[in-house]
Motif scaffolding. Structure first.
Motif, mmCIF file in Angstrom:
data_model
loop_
_atom_site.group_PDB
_atom_site.id
_atom_site.type_symbol
_atom_site.label_atom_id
_atom_site.label_comp_id
_atom_site.label_asym_id
_atom_site.label_seq_id
_atom_site.Cartn_x
_atom_site.Cartn_y
_atom_site.Cartn_z
ATOM 1 N N ARG A 41 23.722 -78.213 1.528
ATOM 2 C CA ARG A 41 25.160 -78.432 1.677
ATOM 3 C C ARG A 41 25.728 -77.781 2.935
ATOM 4 N NH1 ARG A 41 30.215 -76.186 0.644
ATOM 5 N NH2 ARG A 41 29.292 -74.125 0.395
ATOM 6 N N GLU A 42 25.298 -76.592 3.253
ATOM 7 C CA GLU A 42 25.917 -75.849 4.359
ATOM 8 C C GLU A 42 25.505 -76.360 5.732
ATOM 9 O OE1 GLU A 42 25.021 -71.776 3.506
ATOM 10 O OE2 GLU A 42 26.938 -71.537 2.463
ATOM 11 N N ARG A 43 24.522 -77.223 5.762
ATOM 12 C CA ARG A 43 24.215 -77.846 7.071
ATOM 13 C C ARG A 43 24.295 -79.358 6.995
ATOM 14 N NH1 ARG A 43 18.262 -78.325 8.155
ATOM 15 N NH2 ARG A 43 17.170 -77.795 6.242
ATOM 16 N N ALA A 44 25.028 -79.849 6.005
ATOM 17 C CA ALA A 44 25.172 -81.300 5.852
ATOM 18 C C ALA A 44 26.419 -81.801 6.579
ATOM 19 C CB ALA A 44 25.272 -81.653 4.375
ATOM 20 N N VAL A 45 26.294 -82.976 7.211
ATOM 21 C CA VAL A 45 27.456 -83.688 7.751
ATOM 22 C C VAL A 45 27.383 -85.118 7.223
ATOM 23 C CG1 VAL A 45 28.704 -84.482 9.786
ATOM 24 C CG2 VAL A 45 27.498 -82.295 9.854
ATOM 25 N N ASN A 61 32.169 -81.562 -0.717
ATOM 26 C CA ASN A 61 32.486 -80.221 -0.226
ATOM 27 C C ASN A 61 31.527 -79.850 0.908
ATOM 28 O OD1 ASN A 61 33.518 -77.618 -0.044
ATOM 29 N ND2 ASN A 61 32.222 -76.842 -1.706
ATOM 30 N N CYS A 62 31.526 -80.693 1.956
ATOM 31 C CA CYS A 62 30.714 -80.390 3.141
ATOM 32 C C CYS A 62 31.414 -81.032 4.331
ATOM 33 C CB CYS A 62 29.284 -80.921 2.985
ATOM 34 S SG CYS A 62 29.150 -82.713 2.920
ATOM 35 N N ASP A 63 30.925 -80.757 5.557
ATOM 36 C CA ASP A 63 31.545 -81.339 6.744
ATOM 37 C C ASP A 63 31.443 -82.868 6.700
ATOM 38 O OD1 ASP A 63 32.145 -78.850 7.627
ATOM 39 O OD2 ASP A 63 31.004 -78.952 9.509
ATOM 40 N N PHE A 64 32.452 -83.523 7.226
ATOM 41 C CA PHE A 64 32.467 -84.986 7.201
ATOM 42 C C PHE A 64 33.117 -85.546 8.452
ATOM 43 C CE2 PHE A 64 31.568 -88.386 4.177
ATOM 44 C CZ PHE A 64 30.815 -87.728 3.213
ATOM 45 N N ILE A 79 25.492 -87.587 16.076
ATOM 46 C CA ILE A 79 25.468 -86.228 15.496
ATOM 47 C C ILE A 79 24.039 -85.683 15.496
ATOM 48 C CG2 ILE A 79 25.948 -84.825 13.443
ATOM 49 C CD1 ILE A 79 27.864 -87.152 12.560
ATOM 50 N N ARG A 83 22.529 -82.513 17.389
ATOM 51 C CA ARG A 83 22.311 -81.397 16.469
ATOM 52 C C ARG A 83 21.213 -81.752 15.472
ATOM 53 N NH1 ARG A 83 26.075 -77.248 15.788
ATOM 54 N NH2 ARG A 83 24.430 -76.486 14.434
ATOM 55 N N LEU A 86 21.032 -80.323 11.799
ATOM 56 C CA LEU A 86 21.941 -80.686 10.706
ATOM 57 C C LEU A 86 21.293 -81.741 9.809
ATOM 58 C CD1 LEU A 86 25.317 -80.916 12.685
ATOM 59 C CD2 LEU A 86 24.451 -78.990 11.334
ATOM 60 N N GLY B 65 30.472 -89.519 17.373
ATOM 61 C CA GLY B 65 29.725 -88.669 16.453
ATOM 62 C C GLY B 65 29.271 -87.383 17.120
ATOM 63 N N ALA B 66 28.738 -87.522 18.343
ATOM 64 C CA ALA B 66 28.216 -86.350 19.050
ATOM 65 C C ALA B 66 29.340 -85.408 19.463
ATOM 66 C CB ALA B 66 27.417 -86.803 20.274
ATOM 67 N N ALA B 69 30.545 -83.496 16.628
ATOM 68 C CA ALA B 69 29.572 -82.472 16.238
ATOM 69 C C ALA B 69 29.529 -81.348 17.276
ATOM 70 C CB ALA B 69 28.184 -83.084 16.069
ATOM 71 N N THR B 196 32.146 -80.617 13.364
ATOM 72 C CA THR B 196 31.343 -80.750 12.135
ATOM 73 C C THR B 196 29.936 -80.246 12.429
ATOM 74 O OG1 THR B 196 30.684 -82.980 12.711
ATOM 75 C CG2 THR B 196 32.644 -82.764 11.366
ATOM 76 N N GLY B 198 28.218 -78.141 10.055
ATOM 77 C CA GLY B 198 27.727 -77.510 8.827
ATOM 78 C C GLY B 198 28.705 -76.426 8.404
ATOM 79 N N CYS B 199 29.000 -76.339 7.098
ATOM 80 C CA CYS B 199 30.121 -75.498 6.648
ATOM 81 C C CYS B 199 29.676 -74.128 6.168
ATOM 82 C CB CYS B 199 30.930 -76.216 5.571
ATOM 83 S SG CYS B 199 29.963 -76.580 4.090
ATOM 84 N N LYS B 200 28.586 -73.631 6.715
ATOM 85 C CA LYS B 200 28.134 -72.287 6.325
ATOM 86 C C LYS B 200 29.204 -71.257 6.695
ATOM 87 C CE LYS B 200 24.117 -69.239 7.043
ATOM 88 N NZ LYS B 200 24.217 -68.651 5.710
ATOM 89 N N PRO B 204 34.788 -76.675 4.709
ATOM 90 C CA PRO B 204 34.305 -77.864 5.421
ATOM 91 C C PRO B 204 35.287 -78.365 6.482
ATOM 92 C CG PRO B 204 33.943 -78.095 3.067
ATOM 93 C CD PRO B 204 34.777 -76.863 3.247
ATOM 94 N N ASN B 205 34.745 -78.860 7.590
ATOM 95 C CA ASN B 205 35.553 -79.514 8.630
ATOM 96 C C ASN B 205 35.510 -81.015 8.424
ATOM 97 O OD1 ASN B 205 36.425 -77.277 9.998
ATOM 98 N ND2 ASN B 205 34.741 -77.290 11.481
ATOM 99 N N LEU B 206 36.610 -81.661 8.768
ATOM 100 C CA LEU B 206 36.703 -83.111 8.622
ATOM 101 C C LEU B 206 37.293 -83.679 9.911
ATOM 102 C CD1 LEU B 206 36.835 -85.801 7.014
ATOM 103 C CD2 LEU B 206 39.044 -85.027 6.124
#
Lengths: 256, 352, 189
Positions: A41-45, A61-64, A79, A83, A86, B65-66, B69, B196, B198-200, B204-206
């Motif tokens: 989850r913490e590295r998911a987009v 509940n993750c980046d989108f 993406i 990266r 990810l 996308g890039a 990110a 975006t 990763g939300c560690k 979360p970012n949108l």
């Protein structure tokens, strides 16, 4: 007291906007459980499509990112290329992926982009109110084929999983369904495999999930389940079409 | 640092590398494919990303996308390809992502031809895609300026979180001139807390552009409008040529055409006739105030706009000068570049 | 003072390359330069041409309709561009492939059997280099030695090509030096 069932961490506590009997909620949950279980989850987009699930980011509940119509695979490519660390997935419906976004999905799959696509096929455009989709079945009635889909006029429904499995490059292509409990268990297994493969660095994976749309099919929720079983599964057979290391092209291996 | 003789398209590719850009997504189209042919070799040397997409639609959405990110990214194309990218450009403007687009213009409409033109002025400066947005538009007149403006474009894009265009005609892409790459003029990309990645350890970012609530969308659009006002106040760039003598006739031209006008001015100066030139370097924001001041100057008798189009920048000159002085227009199209002799003839007609 | 030279011929004759070498020599001589290609359908096999401008001042228009000199490597190029050369200019004609001359007495016309000389040196691929040598010797567009230095540095990894190109350049220059100086007709004639 021991908690034995709870909302996955990868889902938010947002009330759903999906219609009663719609499969999106189940499929969202399967993806979220997978992200939790694999610790991704913490590295998911995620990349949301245009369609009913454009608001998927309200629930995950993750980046989108929210893509332009059909372009989610291009977003995901961008993406993942910049990266590679990810975990990237697109969540797309049949109008988004198989109609306006056909070029993007075919080429992303063929380049072997290292992301996962969850392709929700309910044989109809949902967000715009029930128009014919590329996966609408023969003789199925929609607002833009009110007499039923005439295949002599607009062709036959596209089998996306088979089409993509005909490519050499993709690592994993499967078709599952989210309409009955044992199918949902199999769908969960396939989605988990797809993300697992991505986490291992394998290339493109796609899970096509057959889904119900009672609202636009004009059916009750239980009738919709029946209809999917009787009409969609014979045309869109379930199973794994391509697995890592399998070089054969577009042959069903085994049912999940 | 020694100067290198480089083709415009290749120099633009190198400029992006020097500006710490590490990702380029593209689709081949004449007359700028050399950017891709240059970067396919150059990007791996700096551990950057090069990807030839299946279409301009895909390339520009990969850019989205890039950029979302967190990467510093750009693409290049030519007129029909830019038209296809307009979808993504509108979304990128709405999502406020720093990105750079290079348009080496060829002649249209339609498939048109592959020779130089300036027919995308309106497309670049007034939006191009759907909705209420603008891009910053930079117009180089030489290969060196294409390099400098490309480098500057990345910083402008980040300062204002907006797509920036480098708008050159086919000659800028195809001709070779000596160039110098100044060191240390562009800073590495700043932190992007909105990306975006990763939300560690954070929420979360949108990155999105959908606002179903009309009030929320109006607030968003007003925020964009305020940004464009700031850009108009701070970023206008132009060059004055032979303007100190307050000449009776002032030309307005940009890009390669401005160089042709300069040659015409030099020729007439030797014969004792003074003509001036204002060359907008930023097409958006446009040098409205400068042109209004010129139109208000009693010494100014008339204005001549020269373009490789049917009169696109002309509309901005008309608006800027408020029709205070008569405006003439000379344009060539179809890939025909006006010769200095033709401009001289137009100026002589005006004087007679 | 601004010098312009148009190089024209078939695609594959090395037209773009010799133009670029001349521009590099101009750059090395610390002058302003610009190299403008013809790009278009003719890039794919037909006529190819490029224009090089060398100047002591910043260069304005990259559109040169009346160049100071012309190197014509084939007949269509000569017929198309010979009338555009400014009076007092130079026209180098590749007489190996062009059986006609130019009916003008106001320009310095030099016929050089470029292909034949190049073949004698070792490869027809040096033909345009012979023409460049003739042009450099006949006009003062760049110092001849600078051009030699540029060729040495551009082909430093291909010693044999460099040797042939330098020999071609020198032979072209010899042909140009053998011919008497061009005297333009008196203005009142």
């Amino acid at each position: 007291m021991e908690v034995i069932f709870k909302r996955p961490e990868a889902l938010t506590a947002t009330p759903t906007h999906y219609c009663p009997g719609c499969s999106h909620g189940i499929i969202h949950r399967l993806v979220a459980e997978t992200l939790d279980e694999l610790g991704l989850r913490e590295r998911a987009v995620g990349v949301a499509p245009v369609g009913c699930s454009v608001l998927a980011y309200n629930y995950f509940n993750c980046d989108f990112q929210e893509a332009a119509h059909g372009r989610a695979p291009a977003f995901a490519t961008g993406i993942k290329r910049v990266r590679p660390d990810l975990i990237v997935f697109t969540y797309q419906g049949d109008g988004d992926l198989a109609s306006i976004g056909m070029a993007e999905i075919v080429h992303a799959a063929n380049r072997g982009e290292k992301f996962t696509t969850i392709f929700v096929n309910n044989a109809v455009y949902g967000m715009t109110g029930g128009q014919m989709a590329p996966t609408t079945l023969s003789e199925q009635v929609t607002t833009t084929c009110p007499m039923g889909r005439d295949t002599s006029d607009v062709g036959h429904p596209i089998r996306v999983a088979e089409l993509l499995a005909s490519l050499e490059t993709p690592a994993y292509v499967a078709r599952v369904s989210a309409h009955r409990p044992h199918d949902i268990v199999a769908a969960r297994r396939a989605i988990r495999k797809a993300f697992q493969y991505q986490a291992e660095g394998l290339c493109f994976s796609l899970v096509e999930v057959l889904a119900t749309c009672p609202t636009n099919w004009g059916k009750t929720s239980s009738d919709a389940v029946e209809w999917l079983e009787k009409n969609m599964i014979p045309y869109f057979p379930l199973g794994e079409l391509k697995t890592p290391g399998d070089d054969s092209v577009a042959g069903l291996t085994e049912g999940l | 640092m020694a100067k290198r003789l480089m083709k415009g398209a290749e120099a633009i590719g190198e400029a992006a590398i020097r500006a710490h850009c590490r990702a380029y997504f593209c689709y081949p189209i004449t007359p700028q494919t050399e950017v891709a042919e240059y970067l396919v070799r150059r990007m791996p040397e700096v551990d950057g990303v090069f990807l030839q997409a299946e279409s301009e639609l895909a390339a520009s959405n990969m850019l989205f996308g890039a950029a979302a990110a967190g990467a510093r990214v750009f693409t290049s194309s030519s007129s029909p390809g830019i038209a296809l990218m307009s979808e993504a450009i509108s979304y990128i403007a709405a999502a406020e992502l720093p990105t750079v687009f290079v348009n080496i213009m060829r002649c249209g409409p339609g498939l048109g031809g592959i020779l130089p033109a300036q027919g995308d002025y309106l497309n670049a400066t007034k939006g191009g895609g759907h909705g209420d947005y603008h891009c910053i538009v930079l117009a180089p007149a030489s290969v060196q300026e294409a390099v400098d403006l490309t480098m500057s474009a990345f910083e402008l894009a980040e300062t204002y979180r907006t797509p920036v265009f480098v708008l050159g005609d086919g000659l800028i892409g195809q001709m070779m001139e000596p160039v110098e790459f100044k060191e240390g003029v562009v800073n590495p990309p700043p932190e992007r807390p909105w990306a975006t990645t990763g939300c560690k350890d954070r929420d979360p970012n949108l990155v999105k552009t959908l606002f179903l609530d009309p009030a929320a969308l109006e607030v968003h659009n007003r925020k964009l409008a305020a940004k464009y006002r700031e850009i108009r106040a701070n970023e206008v760039r132009f060059e004055r040529y032979n303007m100190d003598s307050r000449p009776e006739t002032v030309m307005v031209a940009y890009g390669t055409v401005a160089r042709i006008c300069k040659t015409a001015i030099d020729f007439l100066k030797e014969k004792g006739h003074e003509v001036g030139l204002v060359r907008p370097i930023t097409l958006y924001p446009f040098p409205h105030e400068e042109l209004l001041a010129i139109a208000r100057d009693e010494a100014t008798r008339n204005v001549l706009v020269v373009e490789m189009s049917n009169g696109q920048m002309l509309e901005d000159v008309e608006r800027a000068t408020r029709f205070l002085k008569p405006i003439s227009f000379f344009g060539r199209q179809g890939g025909i570049v006006p010769a200095p002799e033709e401009v001289v003839r137009e100026l002589e007609l005006l004087a007679s | 003072m601004q010098d312009e030279c148009k190089f024209a011929g078939f695609g594959g004759q090395g037209i773009m390359t010799v133009g670029r070498l001349l521009a590099l020599a101009g750059l090395q001589a610390e002058r302003e330069v610009i190299w403008i290609p013809s790009y278009g359908p003719e890039m794919r096999g037909g006529t190819a041409y490029c224009t090089v401008v060398i100047s002591g001042l910043p260069i304005g228009s990259p559109i040169i309709n009346t160049p100071g000199s012309l190197v014509a490597m084939n007949r269509p190029s000569l017929e198309k561009f010979a009338p555009t050369v400014r009076p007092g200019g130079v026209i180098i004609i590749n007489s190996s492939l062009i059986p006609v001359s130019v009916p003008r007495d106001d320009v310095d016309v030099l016929e050089v059997p470029c292909n034949q000389i190049a073949l004698e040196i070792g490869s027809v691929r040096s033909a345009s280099m012979v023409a460049l040598g003739a042009l450099a010797a006949r006009s003062a567009i760049v110092p001849f030695e600078t051009l030699c230095e540029v060729i040495e540095s551009e082909f430093k990894r291909k010693a044999e090509v460099a040797r042939m190109n330098l020999a071609a350049l020198e032979r072209g220059a010899e042909v140009a030096r053998e011919k008497p100086r061009f005297e333009p007709p008196a203005a009142d004639a």
